[in-house]
Design a protein around this motif. Sequence first.
Motif, PDB file in Angstrom:
ATOM      1  N   PRO A 130       0.802  -1.233   0.000  1.00 53.49           N
ATOM      2  CA  PRO A 130       0.000   0.000   0.000  1.00 53.49           C
ATOM      3  C   PRO A 130       0.831   1.279   0.000  1.00 53.49           C
ATOM      4  N   ARG A 131       2.072   1.215   0.465  1.00 53.77           N
ATOM      5  CA  ARG A 131       2.909   2.421   0.511  1.00 53.77           C
ATOM      6  C   ARG A 131       3.402   2.843  -0.863  1.00 53.77           C
ATOM      7  N   GLY A 132       3.366   1.919  -1.806  1.00 56.26           N
ATOM      8  CA  GLY A 132       3.990   2.205  -3.096  1.00 56.26           C
ATOM      9  C   GLY A 132       5.477   1.931  -3.017  1.00 56.26           C
ATOM     10  N   ALA A 133       6.107   1.913  -4.168  1.00 57.45           N
ATOM     11  CA  ALA A 133       7.522   1.570  -4.184  1.00 57.45           C
ATOM     12  C   ALA A 133       8.214   2.193  -5.391  1.00 57.45           C
ATOM     13  N   GLY A 134       9.486   2.447  -5.185  1.00 61.20           N
ATOM     14  CA  GLY A 134      10.371   2.787  -6.285  1.00 61.20           C
ATOM     15  C   GLY A 134      11.341   1.644  -6.450  1.00 61.20           C
ATOM     16  N   ARG A 135      12.180   1.714  -7.441  1.00 61.97           N
ATOM     17  CA  ARG A 135      13.087   0.583  -7.647  1.00 61.97           C
ATOM     18  C   ARG A 135      14.299   0.988  -8.460  1.00 61.97           C
ATOM     19  N   TYR A 136      15.308   0.126  -8.406  1.00 66.39           N
ATOM     20  CA  TYR A 136      16.466   0.233  -9.286  1.00 66.39           C
ATOM     21  C   TYR A 136      16.665  -1.148  -9.876  1.00 66.39           C
ATOM     22  N   ALA A 137      16.911  -1.206 -11.183  1.00 67.40           N
ATOM     23  CA  ALA A 137      16.904  -2.501 -11.868  1.00 67.40           C
ATOM     24  C   ALA A 137      18.074  -2.625 -12.834  1.00 67.40           C
ATOM     25  N   PRO A 138      19.265  -2.937 -12.343  1.00 70.26           N
ATOM     26  CA  PRO A 138      20.415  -3.047 -13.242  1.00 70.26           C
ATOM     27  C   PRO A 138      20.406  -4.332 -14.070  1.00 70.26           C
ATOM     28  N   SER A 139      21.025  -4.270 -15.248  1.00 72.40           N
ATOM     29  CA  SER A 139      21.258  -5.472 -16.042  1.00 72.40           C
ATOM     30  C   SER A 139      22.672  -5.951 -15.746  1.00 72.40           C
ATOM     31  N   PRO A 140      22.829  -7.194 -15.357  1.00 67.11           N
ATOM     32  CA  PRO A 140      24.168  -7.650 -14.941  1.00 67.11           C
ATOM     33  C   PRO A 140      25.061  -8.052 -16.115  1.00 67.11           C
ATOM     34  N   SER A 141      25.283  -7.124 -17.038  1.00 61.13           N
ATOM     35  CA  SER A 141      26.191  -7.406 -18.147  1.00 61.13           C
ATOM     36  C   SER A 141      27.585  -6.865 -17.847  1.00 61.13           C
ATOM     37  N   SER A 142      27.655  -5.820 -17.047  1.00 64.57           N
ATOM     38  CA  SER A 142      28.962  -5.327 -16.605  1.00 64.57           C
ATOM     39  C   SER A 142      28.768  -4.568 -15.295  1.00 64.57           C
ATOM     40  N   ARG A 170      24.324 -12.300 -21.860  1.00 68.99           N
ATOM     41  CA  ARG A 170      25.164 -11.232 -21.307  1.00 68.99           C
ATOM     42  C   ARG A 170      25.115 -11.168 -19.787  1.00 68.99           C
ATOM     43  N   SER A 171      24.133 -11.798 -19.173  1.00 73.08           N
ATOM     44  CA  SER A 171      23.982 -11.691 -17.728  1.00 73.08           C
ATOM     45  C   SER A 171      24.914 -12.648 -16.995  1.00 73.08           C
ATOM     46  N   ARG A 172      25.471 -12.171 -15.902  1.00 71.35           N
ATOM     47  CA  ARG A 172      26.358 -13.025 -15.096  1.00 71.35           C
ATOM     48  C   ARG A 172      26.021 -12.829 -13.630  1.00 71.35           C
ATOM     49  N   VAL A 173      25.887 -13.950 -12.937  1.00 66.36           N
ATOM     50  CA  VAL A 173      25.518 -13.893 -11.523  1.00 66.36           C
ATOM     51  C   VAL A 173      26.579 -13.159 -10.711  1.00 66.36           C
ATOM     52  N   ASP A 174      27.854 -13.384 -11.028  1.00 66.73           N
ATOM     53  CA  ASP A 174      28.902 -12.716 -10.247  1.00 66.73           C
ATOM     54  C   ASP A 174      28.834 -11.196 -10.423  1.00 66.73           C
ATOM     55  N   VAL A 175      28.469 -10.758 -11.627  1.00 68.61           N
ATOM     56  CA  VAL A 175      28.331  -9.317 -11.856  1.00 68.61           C
ATOM     57  C   VAL A 175      27.150  -8.781 -11.045  1.00 68.61           C
ATOM     58  N   ALA A 176      26.039  -9.511 -11.058  1.00 74.40           N
ATOM     59  CA  ALA A 176      24.863  -9.080 -10.288  1.00 74.40           C
ATOM     60  C   ALA A 176      25.212  -8.962  -8.807  1.00 74.40           C
ATOM     61  N   GLU A 177      25.968  -9.945  -8.293  1.00 74.38           N
ATOM     62  CA  GLU A 177      26.338  -9.897  -6.877  1.00 74.38           C
ATOM     63  C   GLU A 177      27.212  -8.675  -6.575  1.00 74.38           C
ATOM     64  N   ARG A 178      28.109  -8.347  -7.500  1.00 76.15           N
ATOM     65  CA  ARG A 178      28.947  -7.156  -7.283  1.00 76.15           C
ATOM     66  C   ARG A 178      28.115  -5.887  -7.362  1.00 76.15           C
ATOM     67  N   GLN A 179      27.120  -5.873  -8.259  1.00 73.45           N
ATOM     68  CA  GLN A 179      26.253  -4.693  -8.357  1.00 73.45           C
ATOM     69  C   GLN A 179      25.518  -4.466  -7.033  1.00 73.45           C
ATOM     70  N   LEU A 180      24.989  -5.559  -6.472  1.00 69.33           N
ATOM     71  CA  LEU A 180      24.273  -5.436  -5.203  1.00 69.33           C
ATOM     72  C   LEU A 180      25.212  -4.975  -4.097  1.00 69.33           C
ATOM     73  N   ALA A 181      26.434  -5.491  -4.115  1.00 68.51           N
ATOM     74  CA  ALA A 181      27.411  -5.092  -3.100  1.00 68.51           C
ATOM     75  C   ALA A 181      27.775  -3.612  -3.255  1.00 68.51           C
ATOM     76  N   ASP A 182      27.893  -3.144  -4.502  1.00 69.62           N
ATOM     77  CA  ASP A 182      28.222  -1.731  -4.735  1.00 69.62           C
ATOM     78  C   ASP A 182      27.115  -0.810  -4.199  1.00 69.62           C
ATOM     79  N   LEU A 183      25.875  -1.194  -4.446  1.00 73.33           N
ATOM     80  CA  LEU A 183      24.756  -0.369  -3.969  1.00 73.33           C
ATOM     81  C   LEU A 183      24.745  -0.328  -2.446  1.00 73.33           C
ATOM     82  N   ALA A 184      25.008  -1.482  -1.838  1.00 76.09           N
ATOM     83  CA  ALA A 184      25.056  -1.533  -0.372  1.00 76.09           C
ATOM     84  C   ALA A 184      26.203  -0.679   0.156  1.00 76.09           C
ATOM     85  N   ALA A 185      27.337  -0.716  -0.545  1.00 76.55           N
ATOM     86  CA  ALA A 185      28.511   0.053  -0.103  1.00 76.55           C
ATOM     87  C   ALA A 185      28.236   1.560  -0.122  1.00 76.55           C
ATOM     88  N   LEU A 186      27.386   1.981  -1.038  1.00 74.06           N
ATOM     89  CA  LEU A 186      27.025   3.404  -1.098  1.00 74.06           C
ATOM     90  C   LEU A 186      26.009   3.775  -0.017  1.00 74.06           C
TER      91      LEU A 186
END
Length: 306
Positions: A5-17, A52-68
């Motif tokens: 009910p609150r609504g949501a925003g999002r960020y949706a990267p493609s794990p190609s790099s 083009r998608s790679r799980v290791d890239v996705a994991e690094r993307q998530l880690a980068d967002l958390a680091a920020l």
Amino acid sequence: MVPHPRGAGRYAPSPSSDLHLGNLRTAVVAWLMARTSGRDFLLRIDDLDVERSRVDVAERQLADLAALGLDHDREVMWQSERADAYTAALASLDTYECFCTRREIADAVRAPHQQPDAYPGTCADLTEAERAERRRERPAALRVRAHGAQHTVTDLWAGEVTGCVDDFVVRRNDGTAAYNLAVVVDDAAVGVDQVIRGADLLNSSPRQAWLAEQLGHRAPTYGHAGLAVTADGRRLAKRDGAVTLADLAEVGVDTADVLGQVAVSLDLATPGEAVTAETLRSRFDPAVRPGPWIVGEGAGPVRGRR
Ligand SMILES: [Zn+2]
């Protein structure tokens, strides 16, 4: 999944790099928009492109967002796990098979009022016999029948954006859901009502909003932030030197420095000032359009404080 009910925003990267500075800045803006409007902030990995998608890239993307310091709500959604939802959505749309190659579409003669990138409708009225013939040549993509619709969205910063909705692809000819379909289905499934992303996707928004309504959803509000560009006006890319958190760390620019530079680019900090995501949140004004960010040239466009 039940829309919140609150609504949501999002960020949706493609794990190609790995995420570069422009991607990171868009993520910061999306997070700020969600966090200053009481929305949840969701993360989705747009990993439909299996080549083009790679799980290791996705994991690094998530880690980068958390680091920020960009925290998120609920579980991360992976598009590769959403095939059933896409199939269900496709079944409810008026679609037809398209056998065109890119070349055929590029070479097709268009009606004068059509946009240059619009599908010219070549396969819209094939007979069953013609389709059977062409299926022997190549697999078909599926296009949605839009009947030349025009659709207008209101962008939070750009104002009204009207676009022609052509018969765009909703299932690729390798059988996977097309980007425009997946985005719309996934945003609706989790109650995303505010889509903040890069200005390169502004032209996709009329198609996506139209499709959301075809599927019985209310289209989200859009906000398209300016992109990171090089000094000569090109969109920032991986080849532009040290532009990811990992590359920048190697040249002595730490994550806090990067966040500081992003903050400066958004007029939320002065150069060299130490900030956190929370600092930015307290200073952010959602009414101010995040314009383009011109970053320096060569290796290490973001300079350290030292
Ligand atoms: Zn076609």
